[in-house]
Enzyme design. Structure first.
Site, PDB file in Angstrom:
ATOM      1  CG  ASP A  58      -1.850   1.235   1.343  1.00  0.00           C
ATOM      2  OD1 ASP A  58      -1.732   2.203   0.608  1.00  0.00           O
ATOM      3  OD2 ASP A  58      -2.834   1.021   2.044  1.00  0.00           O
TER       4      ASP A  58
ATOM      5  CB  THR B 257      -4.496   7.410  -1.915  1.00  0.00           C
ATOM      6  OG1 THR B 257      -3.081   8.060  -1.454  1.00  0.00           O
ATOM      7  CG2 THR B 257      -4.788   6.854  -0.639  1.00  0.00           C
TER       8      THR B 257
HETATM    9  C1  LIG Z   1      -4.285   7.295   3.344  1.00  0.00           C
HETATM   10  C2  LIG Z   1      -4.130   5.895   3.377  1.00  0.00           C
HETATM   11  C3  LIG Z   1      -5.192   4.991   2.964  1.00  0.00           C
HETATM   12  C4  LIG Z   1      -6.687   5.446   2.597  1.00  0.00           C
HETATM   13  O1  LIG Z   1      -6.972   6.221   1.729  1.00  0.00           O
HETATM   14  P1  LIG Z   1      -8.349   6.702   1.602  1.00  0.00           P
HETATM   15  O2  LIG Z   1      -8.570   7.301   0.382  1.00  0.00           O
HETATM   16  O3  LIG Z   1      -8.461   7.948   3.204  1.00  0.00           O
HETATM   17  O4  LIG Z   1      -9.403   5.517   1.807  1.00  0.00           O
HETATM   18  C5  LIG Z   1      -4.945   3.686   2.581  1.00  0.00           C
HETATM   19  N1  LIG Z   1      -3.586   3.185   3.197  1.00  0.00           N
HETATM   20  C6  LIG Z   1      -2.609   4.015   3.720  1.00  0.00           C
HETATM   21  C7  LIG Z   1      -1.324   3.295   3.804  1.00  0.00           C
HETATM   22  C8  LIG Z   1      -2.946   5.567   3.863  1.00  0.00           C
HETATM   23  O5  LIG Z   1      -2.030   6.409   4.348  1.00  0.00           O
END
Ligand SMILES: *Cc1c(COP(=O)(O)O)cnc(C)c1O
Length: 422
Positions: free
Chosen positions: A202, A228
């Site tokens: 992620d 994101t």
């Molecule tokens: C910001 C973030 C998300 C979530 O994103 P949203 O668009 O707010 O759902 C997921 N994973 C990580 C590691 C993040 O920092």
């Protein structure tokens, strides 16, 4: 009626227009240090506010469930092509509404309810969508957390490997929301292979750095990369998912639509295409380099004032400040409030092994993407650290806070935000 629908917002709805105006003023006149935020270009905002918001386009380019999708197909293809070029990827789905939605689709594609996930503890920098008990991920899966080491405050691949071999997870998750160091994607891939797990990276926070080649990439290394598009990548609020094989791509597409979402946000996808186009330009790499240089400069300035940084510094765009050495009784919650009174916007954050509760915390998370977008450089980072230290030392003294607030306004005035109508 048509006349009413064609009039400007300020005329038809002054109440909302005023709130928007106030928010523009707030953003213009405050120092935005929240690591997950940024200021998009006028072009991205224009695309995001375009007539693409009017259209249903369930399905994918060439296979829609509605008529009239010719331009939807064109813009989604463009967004995909640019995303693949930007990240050197084989397959991408650009429809995820957000980062959490992207992760949900991967869980559905890779797991069955009750399966085991190995992921970074939220209290050590992980994200709530990686297995927090009150999130869908924590409610439906068996979550085994890994943390950072006590001495280094960094992730140790030896510890991850030990936990992976012991718990045999179906999915390992790497990537974080509050981790200032480089993520060893290749090391995670080795562990995943050894224990028969799939790997999801992620990269929500560091996507811009990866696109610019300033952090090792997870694309082609992890089975799934989610991100994101609105953090360092500086696009509209949204998500996307990369994978390496046709089989996984089909699964992901199916689990985004119809699996977990309905109609795609086509205006957002249009703005994603614009943002990816911006990120493909040489200026974007320079911007990311400055984001990282600014983070180092801000970190060093704070350290020179006695603040301890978790893990001793930063490799990326963010840092975690441990407030206890300089202000033993100050919580992150109180610090956030005092800084905001001075026009400096941050968020309280747990530090690893924090003795305080998540609602109080002993730390602050700071990031440089938004200030760097305004054109600020190393010299301004030293000023920002100075202003922060003054505000935290002033505490409840409102006259001093107001004095700092004015200096913040003055600094912001020298670095205006992107302006104009698209
Ligand atoms: C910001 C973030 C998300 C979530 O994103 P949203 O668009 O707010 O759902 C997921 N994973 C990580 C590691 C993040 O920092």
């Amino acid at each position: 009626m048509l006349d009413l629908l064609s009039r400007p917002l300020a005329e038809t709805d002054p109440q909302v227009a005023e709130i928007i105006h106030n928010e523009e003023q707030r953003q213009e006149s405050t120092l935005e240090l929240i690591a997950s935020e940024n200021h998009v270009s006028v072009a991205v905002r224009s695309a995001n506010g375009s007539v693409f918001t009017n259209k249903y386009a369930e399905g994918y380019p060439g296979k829609r469930y509605y008529g009239g999708c010719v331009n939807m197909d064109a813009v989604e293809e463009l967004a995909r092509t640019r995303a693949k070029q930007l990240f050197n990827a084989e397959y991408v789905n650009v429809q995820a509404h957000s980062g959490a939605q992207a992760n949900t689709a991967v869980y559905c594609a890779a797991l069955k309810p009750g399966d085991t996930i190995l992921s970074l503890d939220l209290a050590h920098g992980g994200h709530l969508s990686h297995g927090l008990k009150v999130n869908f991920s924590g409610a439906w899966f068996n979550v085994v957390p890994y943390g950072v080491e006590r001495d280094t405050e960094q992730v140790s691949m030896a510890t991850v490997r030990k936990l992976a071999l012991e718990h045999k997870p179906q999915l390992i998750i790497c990537g974080a929301s509050a981790y200032p160091r480089t993520v060893d994607f290749a090391g995670f891939a080795d562990v995943a292979k050894e224990c028969g797990a799939r790997l999801m990276a992620d990269i929500a926070h560091i996507a811009g750095l990866i696109a610019a080649g300033l952090h090792p990439t997870s694309i082609g290394v992890a089975d799934f990369t989610t991100t994101t598009t609105h953090k360092t990548l500086r696009g509209p609020r949204g998500g996307m998912i990369f994978c390496n094989t046709e089989d996984d791509y089909k699964l992901i597409n199916r689990w985004i639509f119809p699996g977990t979402q309905g109609g795609p946000l086509m205006h957002t996808i249009t703005a994603k295409a614009v943002a990816f186009g911006e990120a493909l330009r040489p200026e974007f790499r320079e911007y990311q380099q400055q984001v990282a240089s600014n983070a180092k400069a801000l970190a060093e300035s704070l350290q020179s004032k006695g603040y301890r940084l978790v893990s001793g510094g930063t490799d990326n765009h963010l840092m975690l400040v441990d407030l206890r050495d300089v202000h033993p009784d100050l919580t992150g919650k109180q610090a956030e409030a005092w800084l905001e009174a001075a026009g400096i916007i941050t968020n309280k954050n747990m530090i690893p092994f924090d003795e305080r509760k998540p609602t109080q915390t002993s730390g602050l998370r700071l990031g440089t993407p938004a200030l760097t977008t305004r054109g600020m450089k190393e010299a301004e980072m030293a000023q920002v650290a100075d202003l922060m230290h003054q505000a935290l030392s002033a505490g409840d003294d409102t006259a001093t806070a107001e004095n700092i607030r004015n200096k913040v306004r003055e600094l912001c005035g020298q670095f205006p935000l992107p302006h104009g109508e698209g």
